[in-house]
Design a protein around this motif. Structure first.
Motif, PDB file in Angstrom:
ATOM      1  N   CYS A 192      71.857  25.727  15.834  1.00 51.45           N
ATOM      2  CA  CYS A 192      69.825  26.003  15.245  1.00 51.45           C
ATOM      3  C   CYS A 192      69.595  27.738  14.663  1.00 51.45           C
ATOM      4  O   CYS A 192      68.915  28.042  13.715  1.00 51.45           O
ATOM      5  N   ILE A 193      70.607  28.694  15.384  1.00 47.29           N
ATOM      6  CA  ILE A 193      71.000  29.525  14.933  1.00 47.29           C
ATOM      7  C   ILE A 193      71.112  30.646  13.837  1.00 47.29           C
ATOM      8  O   ILE A 193      70.524  31.432  12.960  1.00 47.29           O
ATOM      9  N   ASP A 219      59.508  42.462  25.089  1.00 44.08           N
ATOM     10  CA  ASP A 219      59.433  43.163  24.373  1.00 44.08           C
ATOM     11  C   ASP A 219      59.698  43.231  22.880  1.00 44.08           C
ATOM     12  O   ASP A 219      59.420  43.006  22.022  1.00 44.08           O
ATOM     13  N   CYS A 220      61.151  42.800  22.387  1.00 42.63           N
ATOM     14  CA  CYS A 220      61.774  42.825  21.778  1.00 42.63           C
ATOM     15  C   CYS A 220      61.657  41.804  21.193  1.00 42.63           C
ATOM     16  O   CYS A 220      61.201  41.382  19.219  1.00 42.63           O
ATOM     17  N   ILE A 221      61.283  40.764  20.959  1.00 44.05           N
ATOM     18  CA  ILE A 221      61.104  38.955  21.208  1.00 44.05           C
ATOM     19  C   ILE A 221      59.574  39.209  20.097  1.00 44.05           C
ATOM     20  O   ILE A 221      59.518  38.613  19.196  1.00 44.05           O
ATOM     21  N   ASP A 242      62.221  33.026  35.310  1.00 42.13           N
ATOM     22  CA  ASP A 242      63.594  33.423  34.990  1.00 42.13           C
ATOM     23  C   ASP A 242      63.897  33.665  33.532  1.00 42.13           C
ATOM     24  O   ASP A 242      64.212  34.483  32.959  1.00 42.13           O
ATOM     25  N   PHE A 243      63.918  32.388  32.663  1.00 41.26           N
ATOM     26  CA  PHE A 243      64.308  32.079  31.654  1.00 41.26           C
ATOM     27  C   PHE A 243      62.935  31.920  31.137  1.00 41.26           C
ATOM     28  O   PHE A 243      62.045  30.324  31.558  1.00 41.26           O
ATOM     29  N   TYR A 262      73.592  37.475  36.485  1.00 38.33           N
ATOM     30  CA  TYR A 262      72.880  35.957  37.613  1.00 38.33           C
ATOM     31  C   TYR A 262      74.025  35.172  37.341  1.00 38.33           C
ATOM     32  O   TYR A 262      74.044  34.251  38.319  1.00 38.33           O
ATOM     33  N   PRO A 270      65.007  28.896  15.486  1.00 39.13           N
ATOM     34  CA  PRO A 270      65.819  29.229  17.226  1.00 39.13           C
ATOM     35  C   PRO A 270      65.703  28.695  17.974  1.00 39.13           C
ATOM     36  O   PRO A 270      64.706  28.876  18.109  1.00 39.13           O
ATOM     37  N   ILE A 271      66.543  28.466  18.867  1.00 43.57           N
ATOM     38  CA  ILE A 271      66.327  28.268  20.402  1.00 43.57           C
ATOM     39  C   ILE A 271      66.215  29.391  21.120  1.00 43.57           C
ATOM     40  O   ILE A 271      67.859  30.322  21.811  1.00 43.57           O
ATOM     41  N   THR A 272      65.275  30.095  21.189  1.00 42.39           N
ATOM     42  CA  THR A 272      65.355  31.930  22.037  1.00 42.39           C
ATOM     43  C   THR A 272      65.417  31.612  22.905  1.00 42.39           C
ATOM     44  O   THR A 272      64.404  31.345  23.967  1.00 42.39           O
ATOM     45  N   LEU A 296      72.345  26.318  30.429  1.00 45.48           N
ATOM     46  CA  LEU A 296      72.471  27.702  30.979  1.00 45.48           C
ATOM     47  C   LEU A 296      71.861  26.981  32.621  1.00 45.48           C
ATOM     48  O   LEU A 296      72.690  28.713  33.407  1.00 45.48           O
ATOM     49  N   MET A 350      64.932  36.119  28.398  1.00 45.59           N
ATOM     50  CA  MET A 350      64.236  37.473  29.481  1.00 45.59           C
ATOM     51  C   MET A 350      62.908  37.991  29.840  1.00 45.59           C
ATOM     52  O   MET A 350      62.807  38.805  29.066  1.00 45.59           O
ATOM     53  N   LYS A 351      62.609  38.923  30.760  1.00 50.63           N
ATOM     54  CA  LYS A 351      62.287  39.844  31.278  1.00 50.63           C
ATOM     55  C   LYS A 351      62.581  41.189  30.258  1.00 50.63           C
ATOM     56  O   LYS A 351      61.602  41.480  29.928  1.00 50.63           O
ATOM     57  N   GLU A 352      63.420  40.728  30.316  1.00 50.31           N
ATOM     58  CA  GLU A 352      64.326  42.232  29.609  1.00 50.31           C
ATOM     59  C   GLU A 352      64.479  42.481  28.052  1.00 50.31           C
ATOM     60  O   GLU A 352      64.417  43.553  27.239  1.00 50.31           O
ATOM     61  N   ASN A 353      64.455  41.292  27.463  1.00 51.86           N
ATOM     62  CA  ASN A 353      64.325  41.017  26.043  1.00 51.86           C
ATOM     63  C   ASN A 353      63.340  41.199  25.582  1.00 51.86           C
ATOM     64  O   ASN A 353      62.718  40.488  24.312  1.00 51.86           O
ATOM     65  N   MET A 397      64.859  44.141  16.139  1.00 51.30           N
ATOM     66  CA  MET A 397      65.411  43.013  16.072  1.00 51.30           C
ATOM     67  C   MET A 397      65.226  42.447  17.420  1.00 51.30           C
ATOM     68  O   MET A 397      65.776  43.148  18.261  1.00 51.30           O
ATOM     69  N   PRO A 398      64.791  40.752  17.659  1.00 49.56           N
ATOM     70  CA  PRO A 398      65.372  40.026  18.793  1.00 49.56           C
ATOM     71  C   PRO A 398      66.458  40.131  19.340  1.00 49.56           C
ATOM     72  O   PRO A 398      67.992  40.707  17.989  1.00 49.56           O
ATOM     73  N   ILE A 399      66.320  40.266  20.777  1.00 49.22           N
ATOM     74  CA  ILE A 399      67.940  40.461  21.455  1.00 49.22           C
ATOM     75  C   ILE A 399      67.915  38.740  21.569  1.00 49.22           C
ATOM     76  O   ILE A 399      67.884  38.437  22.448  1.00 49.22           O
ATOM     77  N   THR A 400      68.581  38.020  20.527  1.00 55.50           N
ATOM     78  CA  THR A 400      68.561  36.942  20.594  1.00 55.50           C
ATOM     79  C   THR A 400      70.365  36.332  21.845  1.00 55.50           C
ATOM     80  O   THR A 400      71.006  36.665  21.288  1.00 55.50           O
ATOM     81  N   ASN A 425      73.105  26.395  20.745  1.00 56.57           N
ATOM     82  CA  ASN A 425      72.373  26.496  20.507  1.00 56.57           C
ATOM     83  C   ASN A 425      72.853  27.625  18.952  1.00 56.57           C
ATOM     84  O   ASN A 425      71.800  27.800  18.119  1.00 56.57           O
ATOM     85  N   LEU A 474      69.539  43.902  28.916  1.00 56.32           N
ATOM     86  CA  LEU A 474      69.883  42.452  28.704  1.00 56.32           C
ATOM     87  C   LEU A 474      71.258  41.753  29.092  1.00 56.32           C
ATOM     88  O   LEU A 474      71.020  40.702  30.399  1.00 56.32           O
ATOM     89  N   MET A 523      74.803  30.504  22.779  1.00 54.96           N
ATOM     90  CA  MET A 523      75.575  30.203  23.617  1.00 54.96           C
ATOM     91  C   MET A 523      76.241  29.126  22.080  1.00 54.96           C
ATOM     92  O   MET A 523      75.335  28.277  21.139  1.00 54.96           O
ATOM     93  N   SER A 578      57.924  41.619  19.361  1.00 62.95           N
ATOM     94  CA  SER A 578      57.343  42.729  18.475  1.00 62.95           C
ATOM     95  C   SER A 578      56.775  42.291  16.564  1.00 62.95           C
ATOM     96  O   SER A 578      58.140  41.160  16.784  1.00 62.95           O
ATOM     97  N   TYR A 612      75.035  27.217  34.125  1.00 65.58           N
ATOM     98  CA  TYR A 612      75.877  28.259  34.408  1.00 65.58           C
ATOM     99  C   TYR A 612      75.671  29.366  36.279  1.00 65.58           C
ATOM    100  O   TYR A 612      76.189  29.896  36.860  1.00 65.58           O
TER     101      TYR A 612
END
Lengths: 367, 367
Positions: A364-365, B363-365, B318-319, A198, B353-355, B195, B358-361, A352-355, A361, A191, A358, B367, B198
């Motif tokens: 909030c986290i 599944d983790c989010i 994308d996000f 990007y 949290p403001i999470t 974001l 992306m496509k890549e995370n 655990m989520p991959i959070t 945020n 990720l 920046m 679960s 960027y």
DNA sequence: CTGAAAGCGCTTACAG
DNA sequence: CTGAAAGCGCTTACAG
């Protein structure tokens, strides 16, 4: 007079549980209790009858009543790296552990912490030995060292003591861990790689700086996997050039060698636009960039430790990946509790989520 | 014979709570119970003594015992937008609500759901009226409509019924909500803006498409604030040009007008490189881009609903920013429970949290 | 192999 | 204004 409570509910809600069963089976509640707990000394016939009735009634024990009366105490052992100014990542695990500790205390469950120096294999082993010498009903640990972890695993397996891995996973054949609480390290790196891709323009490249803390660098399962995931995305899939080097420092002493190496790489490769650090020592890179007034590079790393947060706020670190260490400590212990005391089914993995964090945020986290 | 239990513990662990107090005060446990619950009919002197002793003992009631015996039932009302294929966002709240429901059921707490059509102010009002007519011990709602919410708030305030806001916050003077569970919408939009900045090169610009579902668009507090936060960062701080338009559709019917408008904007402004949708209807933009084979645009939006996830997987979005709707539903009710039953102190705000997903995370989010 | 009793810490009528 | 008793659903000795 004794018939105050109408028994006209044909519901799930089976009157008074154990008593109802006893009545229907024409035995005493003591006998019912025996079969429900699979204790010996009940005639097969009686046992079968009671099981049948409790099945039909869809009997679920009242955990509240159980806990109120039960005298059984549980003790869990937690192996946890010492949280120090050099390794503050573990303070957050500690808070999660303490939250679990406070929550289950009233329920007769005690949690003992065993702290070790994460750069010292020996220190880990010593605590493992202490735990094996004690009598614990459940164990939680980050399996940092393969050999030593396996000793503990074998001990637990033979004594049927449930154990939970957190932070780092170990996929060995002997591993029958109750569950793993933490990130999928490979995906996490992947990720990070995607995010970095990007930012990049064709022709740009990336530097990966692995700053280790162990004396024995080949043991950092998580860092290695993150780097592999990162590399797969950035180099193999997105097609950017990836430079990388390792720097080994057990925590103490000056970072001049790191600084020299880093500056050298940046000088030789002006196409480097992003630096990736697969561990919490991200701030060391940011500090060097700041000191040498190097701008225009993006820095991506791991973990919301104070030093990293400072540089994130200052804009010297762009993104941090959080692993929710608090949740790791808390949920790991709660899964032992839920398994042992509440008899719940536990998932083999709680990823655990991959959070992505920046500056914007951050608050909030952390709340 | 009755002295089996040694009373030599000078600990916090005060033997048997209420009984010990009764003994020390030379009264019966009934009297102790009365003063502990602030019930009338106890002599001031006795009361003072008992309070003093219980204070010295640092007495904490045993919640387990309390719940086992108490016959008091609690009923909470939850106002929740109907989850439909058009508004699937609310399915996840529903799951959180149901989890809380299952968890507290055994403890004598019942949760009733009141569903309304989120595009119909009238439908919201009807349910508010039903709730006010009923007898509820706690209420949870997303304060979508100002007037109608205020009616309920006044009702709750006068009857001292605690209420919780979720998903959307309302900062009115009359608002004495127990807590708010959800994101800070302005910050959320601001982060999205950061974001997006960027990704952009000088000269690029951004299109914000606000696809509303209400018939009364000025009521979308969250969307408005997200847009403001986004605008502040992208336009005011990063200095990119921001185009935007609103599209109003109460859920039914064809999206041809949206398609036309969107294509028109993209044709007129070829400098648009990113499209931002401040709500879960992000997939509608992705669908139009896909249909018209428009590539090279980045799409950023909100919420992990199935339609969005599909396009995220395909790479057409994308996000996505996730607000953890499950947690909102669950934690909101649990804070009522913790307040009312466990007597815990509740924070005024629990910001989700403001999470970034992306496509890549993904599944983790999930679960 | 089985039952009867005491008790976990509290709340709830009821009786004075 | 206060006390004594019953009971929540279960577990734990103890006695047959």
């Amino acid at each position: 007079m004794s018939g105050k409570k109408n028994k006209n509910s044909s519901e799930d809600n089976s009157g008074s549980g154990i008593k109802l069963i006893a009545k229907l089976a024409s035995v005493s509640i003591g006998t019912v209790d025996r079969v429900l707990h699979n204790r010996p000394g009940v005639a097969e016939k009686t046992k079968a009858l009671i099981l049948k009735i409790s099945g039909e009634l869809n009997y679920k024990p009242n955990i509240i009543a159980r806990r109120l009366v039960s005298k059984k105490k549980y003790v869990f052992a937690v192996l946890i790296p010492a949280a120090t100014p050099d390794h503050p990542y573990w303070y957050q695990h500690l808070e999660g552990v303490d939250k679990a500790k406070a929550e289950v205390k009233e329920l007769g469950v005690y949690i003992e912490k065993f702290s070790f120096d994460q750069s010292e294999r020996k220190s880990f082993l010593n605590q493992v030995k202490k735990i094996m010498a004690g009598k614990y009903d459940g164990i939680m640990l980050p399996p940092f060292f393969l050999e030593e972890t396996n000793q503990l695993v074998r001990h637990c397996n033979s004594k049927k003591i449930p154990y939970v891995f957190y932070d780092t996973n170990l996929k060995e054949k002997e591993n029958k861990a109750l569950t793993y609480i933490g990130q999928d390290a490979f995906k996490s790196g992947y990720l990070a790689g995607k995010l970095v891709s990007y930012f990049l323009q064709p022709g740009d490249s990336v530097l990966c700086v692995s700053i280790n803390a162990l004396k024995n660098p080949d043991q950092h399962f998580n860092y290695i996997q993150r780097e592999e995931g990162f590399k797969k995305q950035v180099e193999d899939e997105a097609g950017f050039k990836l430079y990388s080097f390792e720097y080994n420092n057990p925590g103490k002493g000056d970072e001049k060698p790191l600084e020299n190496k880093l500056l050298q790489e940046l000088t030789y490769h002006p196409d480097i636009k992003v630096i990736f650090v697969p561990n919490p020592r991200t701030y060391k890179v940011a500090a060097i960039l700041e000191k040498n007034r190097i701008k225009g590079l993006k820095v991506v790393g791991y973990d919301l430790i104070d030093q990293n947060i400072d540089y994130l706020r200052k804009g010297m670190i762009d993104f941090l990946i959080s692993q929710e260490p608090f949740q790791q400590g808390y949920l790991g212990l709660m899964s032992l509790f839920n398994h042992l005391i509440l008899n719940q089914k536990i998932e083999k993995e709680k990823l655990m989520p991959i959070t992505l964090v920046m500056k914007e945020n951050l608050d909030c986290i952390m709340s």
